[in-house]
Design a protein around this motif. Structure first.
Motif, mmCIF file in Angstrom:
data_model
loop_
_atom_site.group_PDB
_atom_site.id
_atom_site.type_symbol
_atom_site.label_atom_id
_atom_site.label_comp_id
_atom_site.label_asym_id
_atom_site.label_seq_id
_atom_site.Cartn_x
_atom_site.Cartn_y
_atom_site.Cartn_z
ATOM 1 N N HIS A 9 11.843 -8.805 -32.943
ATOM 2 C CA HIS A 9 11.152 -7.529 -32.764
ATOM 3 C C HIS A 9 11.571 -6.511 -33.812
ATOM 4 O O HIS A 9 12.657 -6.593 -34.393
ATOM 5 C CB HIS A 9 11.409 -6.970 -31.359
ATOM 6 C CG HIS A 9 12.849 -6.691 -31.079
ATOM 7 N ND1 HIS A 9 13.457 -5.500 -31.424
ATOM 8 C CD2 HIS A 9 13.802 -7.442 -30.491
ATOM 9 C CE1 HIS A 9 14.726 -5.537 -31.051
ATOM 10 N NE2 HIS A 9 14.967 -6.706 -30.481
ATOM 11 N N ASN A 24 12.479 -0.499 -34.121
ATOM 12 C CA ASN A 24 12.063 0.806 -33.592
ATOM 13 C C ASN A 24 11.394 0.697 -32.216
ATOM 14 O O ASN A 24 10.475 1.447 -31.894
ATOM 15 C CB ASN A 24 11.133 1.507 -34.580
ATOM 16 C CG ASN A 24 9.857 0.722 -34.845
ATOM 17 O OD1 ASN A 24 9.827 -0.504 -34.746
ATOM 18 N ND2 ASN A 24 8.800 1.413 -35.213
ATOM 19 N N GLY A 74 -1.430 1.584 -38.975
ATOM 20 C CA GLY A 74 -1.742 2.049 -37.631
ATOM 21 C C GLY A 74 -0.936 1.380 -36.532
ATOM 22 O O GLY A 74 -1.033 1.769 -35.373
ATOM 23 N N LYS A 75 -0.145 0.386 -36.871
ATOM 24 C CA LYS A 75 0.689 -0.297 -35.886
ATOM 25 C C LYS A 75 2.128 0.191 -36.010
ATOM 26 O O LYS A 75 2.614 0.466 -37.103
ATOM 27 C CB LYS A 75 0.630 -1.813 -36.056
ATOM 28 C CG LYS A 75 -0.748 -2.404 -35.794
ATOM 29 C CD LYS A 75 -1.165 -2.209 -34.347
ATOM 30 C CE LYS A 75 -2.524 -2.799 -34.068
ATOM 31 N NZ LYS A 75 -2.921 -2.637 -32.657
ATOM 32 N N SER A 76 2.800 0.287 -34.870
ATOM 33 C CA SER A 76 4.165 0.803 -34.844
ATOM 34 C C SER A 76 5.203 -0.247 -35.168
ATOM 35 O O SER A 76 6.258 0.049 -35.707
ATOM 36 C CB SER A 76 4.476 1.377 -33.463
ATOM 37 O OG SER A 76 3.572 2.403 -33.143
ATOM 38 N N GLY A 77 4.932 -1.484 -34.770
ATOM 39 C CA GLY A 77 5.909 -2.548 -34.949
ATOM 40 C C GLY A 77 5.400 -3.833 -34.328
ATOM 41 O O GLY A 77 4.210 -3.965 -34.042
ATOM 42 N N LEU A 137 4.769 -2.394 -23.679
ATOM 43 C CA LEU A 137 4.453 -1.803 -24.984
ATOM 44 C C LEU A 137 2.959 -1.527 -25.089
ATOM 45 O O LEU A 137 2.136 -2.314 -24.599
ATOM 46 C CB LEU A 137 4.888 -2.751 -26.102
ATOM 47 C CG LEU A 137 6.384 -3.062 -26.124
ATOM 48 C CD1 LEU A 137 6.668 -4.324 -26.905
ATOM 49 C CD2 LEU A 137 7.152 -1.886 -26.689
ATOM 50 N N ASP A 138 2.611 -0.445 -25.752
ATOM 51 C CA ASP A 138 1.188 -0.089 -25.854
ATOM 52 C C ASP A 138 0.488 -0.849 -26.981
ATOM 53 O O ASP A 138 1.092 -1.662 -27.677
ATOM 54 C CB ASP A 138 1.020 1.426 -25.995
ATOM 55 C CG ASP A 138 1.613 1.996 -27.281
ATOM 56 O OD1 ASP A 138 1.670 1.273 -28.300
ATOM 57 O OD2 ASP A 138 2.016 3.176 -27.269
ATOM 58 N N PRO A 185 10.276 1.257 -28.538
ATOM 59 C CA PRO A 185 10.276 2.488 -27.751
ATOM 60 C C PRO A 185 10.951 2.314 -26.381
ATOM 61 O O PRO A 185 10.970 3.245 -25.581
ATOM 62 C CB PRO A 185 8.783 2.782 -27.586
ATOM 63 C CG PRO A 185 8.152 1.430 -27.589
ATOM 64 C CD PRO A 185 8.975 0.601 -28.557
ATOM 65 N N ASN A 189 -0.337 -0.087 -29.825
ATOM 66 C CA ASN A 189 0.127 0.159 -31.197
ATOM 67 C C ASN A 189 1.100 -0.903 -31.664
ATOM 68 O O ASN A 189 1.543 -0.872 -32.811
ATOM 69 C CB ASN A 189 0.791 1.541 -31.296
ATOM 70 C CG ASN A 189 -0.216 2.651 -31.146
ATOM 71 O OD1 ASN A 189 -1.333 2.561 -31.625
ATOM 72 N ND2 ASN A 189 0.176 3.698 -30.445
ATOM 73 N N TRP A 190 1.443 -1.825 -30.772
ATOM 74 C CA TRP A 190 2.400 -2.884 -31.095
ATOM 75 C C TRP A 190 1.694 -4.218 -31.251
ATOM 76 O O TRP A 190 0.814 -4.562 -30.452
ATOM 77 C CB TRP A 190 3.470 -2.960 -30.000
ATOM 78 C CG TRP A 190 4.459 -1.860 -30.178
ATOM 79 C CD1 TRP A 190 4.286 -0.536 -29.879
ATOM 80 C CD2 TRP A 190 5.721 -1.975 -30.797
ATOM 81 N NE1 TRP A 190 5.386 0.180 -30.265
ATOM 82 C CE2 TRP A 190 6.288 -0.679 -30.828
ATOM 83 C CE3 TRP A 190 6.450 -3.036 -31.313
ATOM 84 C CZ2 TRP A 190 7.539 -0.426 -31.359
ATOM 85 C CZ3 TRP A 190 7.701 -2.785 -31.837
ATOM 86 C CH2 TRP A 190 8.230 -1.492 -31.867
#
Length: 109
Positions: free
Chosen positions: A8, A11, A53-56, A88-89, A13, A91-92
């Motif tokens: 993973h 970062n 646009g993706k966090s991780g 996780l939302d 959340p 954005n992942w």
């Protein structure tokens, strides 16, 4: 068996312990394994690139002794992925991949 390895982005959340617990409990819910044999661990990556646009990302590898049916592997993948989606939302980037270990060459003590 199995060995559940979670890779993973650093970062996250949520606490890493929550991620490990979530995936471990999802694996247990499949009833495919003796729960005392499930081993779950995580590895964080500080340096990574993902699409705009993706966090991780979270990628789960499930290392299994060969012999599970495709339906069983699909159940495992879908159950873990569904659990990750509760944590996780969108954005992942989330993925799960079961791998067969070859029993003739796999060794443990």
């Amino acid at each position: 068996m199995p060995h559940i390895i979670i890779e993973h982005a650093s970062n996250l959340p949520v606490p890493t312990t929550d991620l490990v617990t979530c995936v471990h409990q999802a694996t247990e819910r499949t009833n495919l394994f003796d729960n005392s044999t499930i081993k779950t661990r995580s590895q964080s990556f500080e340096h990574f690139k993902v699409q705009a646009g993706k966090s991780g990302f979270v990628h789960v590898q499930a290392h299994l002794i060969a012999g599970r049916s495709e339906e069983q592997k699909q159940l495992l993948s879908e159950t873990i992925l569904s659990a990750l989606k509760t944590l996780l939302d969108s954005n992942w980037l989330l993925s799960v991949h079961p791998y067969d270990l070859i029993p003739e060459v796999y060794r443990k003590n």
